[in-house]
Scaffold this motif. Structure first.
Motif, PDB file in Angstrom:
ATOM      1  N   THR A  83     -65.700   3.365  54.259  1.00 24.71           N
ATOM      2  CA  THR A  83     -65.531   3.790  55.636  1.00 24.71           C
ATOM      3  C   THR A  83     -64.041   3.808  55.934  1.00 24.71           C
ATOM      4  O   THR A  83     -63.226   3.461  55.087  1.00 24.71           O
ATOM      5  CB  THR A  83     -66.312   2.896  56.625  1.00 24.71           C
ATOM      6  OG1 THR A  83     -66.335   3.539  57.902  1.00 24.71           O
ATOM      7  CG2 THR A  83     -65.724   1.518  56.747  1.00 24.71           C
ATOM      8  N   GLY A  84     -63.691   4.230  57.077  1.00 23.59           N
ATOM      9  CA  GLY A  84     -62.291   4.307  57.458  1.00 23.59           C
ATOM     10  C   GLY A  84     -62.193   4.588  58.940  1.00 23.59           C
ATOM     11  O   GLY A  84     -63.182   4.540  59.665  1.00 23.59           O
ATOM     12  N   PHE A  85     -61.009   4.906  59.375  1.00 21.43           N
ATOM     13  CA  PHE A  85     -60.778   5.159  60.787  1.00 21.43           C
ATOM     14  C   PHE A  85     -60.798   6.654  61.096  1.00 21.43           C
ATOM     15  O   PHE A  85     -61.533   7.108  61.959  1.00 21.43           O
ATOM     16  CB  PHE A  85     -59.438   4.546  61.230  1.00 21.43           C
ATOM     17  CG  PHE A  85     -59.196   4.668  62.701  1.00 21.43           C
ATOM     18  CD1 PHE A  85     -59.826   3.828  63.593  1.00 21.43           C
ATOM     19  CD2 PHE A  85     -58.333   5.633  63.194  1.00 21.43           C
ATOM     20  CE1 PHE A  85     -59.616   3.954  64.968  1.00 21.43           C
ATOM     21  CE2 PHE A  85     -58.105   5.765  64.555  1.00 21.43           C
ATOM     22  CZ  PHE A  85     -58.748   4.920  65.439  1.00 21.43           C
ATOM     23  N   GLY A  86     -59.993   7.426  60.379  1.00 17.79           N
ATOM     24  CA  GLY A  86     -59.853   8.837  60.706  1.00 17.79           C
ATOM     25  C   GLY A  86     -58.852   9.004  61.825  1.00 17.79           C
ATOM     26  O   GLY A  86     -58.031   8.131  62.090  1.00 17.79           O
ATOM     27  N   ALA A  87     -58.907  10.114  62.501  1.00 17.46           N
ATOM     28  CA  ALA A  87     -57.984  10.397  63.603  1.00 17.46           C
ATOM     29  C   ALA A  87     -58.661  10.101  64.940  1.00 17.46           C
ATOM     30  O   ALA A  87     -59.851  10.352  65.109  1.00 17.46           O
ATOM     31  CB  ALA A  87     -57.561  11.858  63.564  1.00 17.46           C
ATOM     32  N   ASP A  88     -57.884   9.579  65.878  1.00 14.39           N
ATOM     33  CA  ASP A  88     -58.372   9.334  67.236  1.00 14.39           C
ATOM     34  C   ASP A  88     -57.884  10.486  68.103  1.00 14.39           C
ATOM     35  O   ASP A  88     -56.881  10.391  68.795  1.00 14.39           O
ATOM     36  CB  ASP A  88     -57.856   7.990  67.747  1.00 14.39           C
ATOM     37  CG  ASP A  88     -58.318   7.687  69.162  1.00 14.39           C
ATOM     38  OD1 ASP A  88     -59.169   8.428  69.697  1.00 14.39           O
ATOM     39  OD2 ASP A  88     -57.814   6.706  69.738  1.00 14.39           O
ATOM     40  N   SER A  89     -58.619  11.582  68.067  1.00 16.45           N
ATOM     41  CA  SER A  89     -58.160  12.794  68.743  1.00 16.45           C
ATOM     42  C   SER A  89     -58.308  12.758  70.257  1.00 16.45           C
ATOM     43  O   SER A  89     -57.636  13.490  70.969  1.00 16.45           O
ATOM     44  CB  SER A  89     -58.895  14.018  68.188  1.00 16.45           C
ATOM     45  OG  SER A  89     -60.282  13.864  68.374  1.00 16.45           O
ATOM     46  N   ASP A  90     -59.183  11.894  70.778  1.00 19.99           N
ATOM     47  CA  ASP A  90     -59.378  11.868  72.229  1.00 19.99           C
ATOM     48  C   ASP A  90     -58.846  10.606  72.899  1.00 19.99           C
ATOM     49  O   ASP A  90     -59.030  10.401  74.092  1.00 19.99           O
ATOM     50  CB  ASP A  90     -60.850  12.076  72.586  1.00 19.99           C
ATOM     51  CG  ASP A  90     -61.769  11.040  71.955  1.00 19.99           C
ATOM     52  OD1 ASP A  90     -61.265  10.061  71.359  1.00 19.99           O
ATOM     53  OD2 ASP A  90     -62.991  11.225  72.052  1.00 19.99           O
ATOM     54  N   GLY A  91     -58.193   9.733  72.115  1.00 20.50           N
ATOM     55  CA  GLY A  91     -57.552   8.553  72.695  1.00 20.50           C
ATOM     56  C   GLY A  91     -58.480   7.435  73.101  1.00 20.50           C
ATOM     57  O   GLY A  91     -58.075   6.523  73.817  1.00 20.50           O
ATOM     58  N   ASP A  92     -59.731   7.462  72.627  1.00 23.45           N
ATOM     59  CA  ASP A  92     -60.678   6.413  73.026  1.00 23.45           C
ATOM     60  C   ASP A  92     -60.659   5.194  72.099  1.00 23.45           C
ATOM     61  O   ASP A  92     -61.416   4.251  72.300  1.00 23.45           O
ATOM     62  CB  ASP A  92     -62.094   6.973  73.126  1.00 23.45           C
ATOM     63  CG  ASP A  92     -62.656   7.428  71.786  1.00 23.45           C
ATOM     64  OD1 ASP A  92     -61.943   7.360  70.757  1.00 23.45           O
ATOM     65  OD2 ASP A  92     -63.822   7.870  71.767  1.00 23.45           O
ATOM     66  N   GLY A  93     -59.782   5.218  71.076  1.00 28.55           N
ATOM     67  CA  GLY A  93     -59.682   4.088  70.165  1.00 28.55           C
ATOM     68  C   GLY A  93     -60.706   4.092  69.049  1.00 28.55           C
ATOM     69  O   GLY A  93     -60.765   3.167  68.251  1.00 28.55           O
ATOM     70  N   ILE A  94     -61.515   5.130  68.982  1.00 25.14           N
ATOM     71  CA  ILE A  94     -62.511   5.268  67.918  1.00 25.14           C
ATOM     72  C   ILE A  94     -62.107   6.455  67.054  1.00 25.14           C
ATOM     73  O   ILE A  94     -61.907   7.553  67.541  1.00 25.14           O
ATOM     74  CB  ILE A  94     -63.927   5.485  68.493  1.00 25.14           C
ATOM     75  CG1 ILE A  94     -64.310   4.321  69.397  1.00 25.14           C
ATOM     76  CG2 ILE A  94     -64.937   5.650  67.372  1.00 25.14           C
ATOM     77  CD1 ILE A  94     -65.595   4.540  70.166  1.00 25.14           C
ATOM     78  N   GLY A  95     -62.003   6.205  65.762  1.00 26.14           N
ATOM     79  CA  GLY A  95     -61.582   7.255  64.840  1.00 26.14           C
ATOM     80  C   GLY A  95     -62.694   8.232  64.508  1.00 26.14           C
ATOM     81  O   GLY A  95     -63.879   7.954  64.704  1.00 26.14           O
ATOM     82  N   SER A  96     -62.301   9.376  63.990  1.00 21.71           N
ATOM     83  CA  SER A  96     -63.242  10.449  63.696  1.00 21.71           C
ATOM     84  C   SER A  96     -64.246  10.087  62.606  1.00 21.71           C
ATOM     85  O   SER A  96     -65.395  10.526  62.650  1.00 21.71           O
ATOM     86  CB  SER A  96     -62.486  11.719  63.318  1.00 21.71           C
ATOM     87  OG  SER A  96     -61.587  11.454  62.251  1.00 21.71           O
TER      88      SER A  96
END
Length: 133
Positions: A83-96
């Motif tokens: 697993t990983g984080f990815g990008a947080d494109s909407d700023g909610d602190g949860i990665g893609s």
């Protein structure tokens, strides 16, 4: 549950015969070559992908997504063991990756990661199921 380890053709035949499988869904894809150990504690290798944590332990069939949005060729069978984080494109602190919007496929070299991105244009279909990989 039948194992899908023999080859792609056999796995595809199993999926055609067992109706409980979910249809492939569109998802974004990235590729990674960093790291030595997955979140599940095994050494990274070909055939592993990083997904949202709820999908860990599943097997993924990944298909190319054609320009018209249709399902293309089967690119491979991957074990969901990282697993990983990815990008947080909407700023909610949860990665893609955490949100299940991206599947991140492991390759041992940067060149192979670049080839994956060129081949897929960052868009694939994923079909998840319970199977030993």
């Amino acid at each position: 549950m039948k194992k899908c380890t023999e080859n792609i053709e056999k796995c595809t035949e199993i999926l055609k015969k067992e109706p409980e499988y979910v249809e492939p869904v569109p998802i974004l894809t990235t590729a990674y070559c960093d790291g030595e150990i997955t979140c599940t504690g095994i050494k990274v290798r070909y055939g592993i992908c990083a997904v949202k944590k709820e999908w860990i332990g599943k097997t993924a069939l990944i298909y190319n997504r054609e320009e018209d949005g249709s399902i293309g060729e089967l690119l491979g069978i991957y074990e969901c063991l990282d697993t990983g984080f990815g990008a947080d494109s909407d700023g909610d602190g949860i990665g893609s990756i955490q949100e299940g919007k991206v599947v991140d496929v492991y390759f041992p070299t940067l060149e192979e990661c670049e080839e994956w991105m060129k081949k897929t244009n960052g868009k694939v279909y994923i079909q998840l199921f319970d199977a030993e990989g």
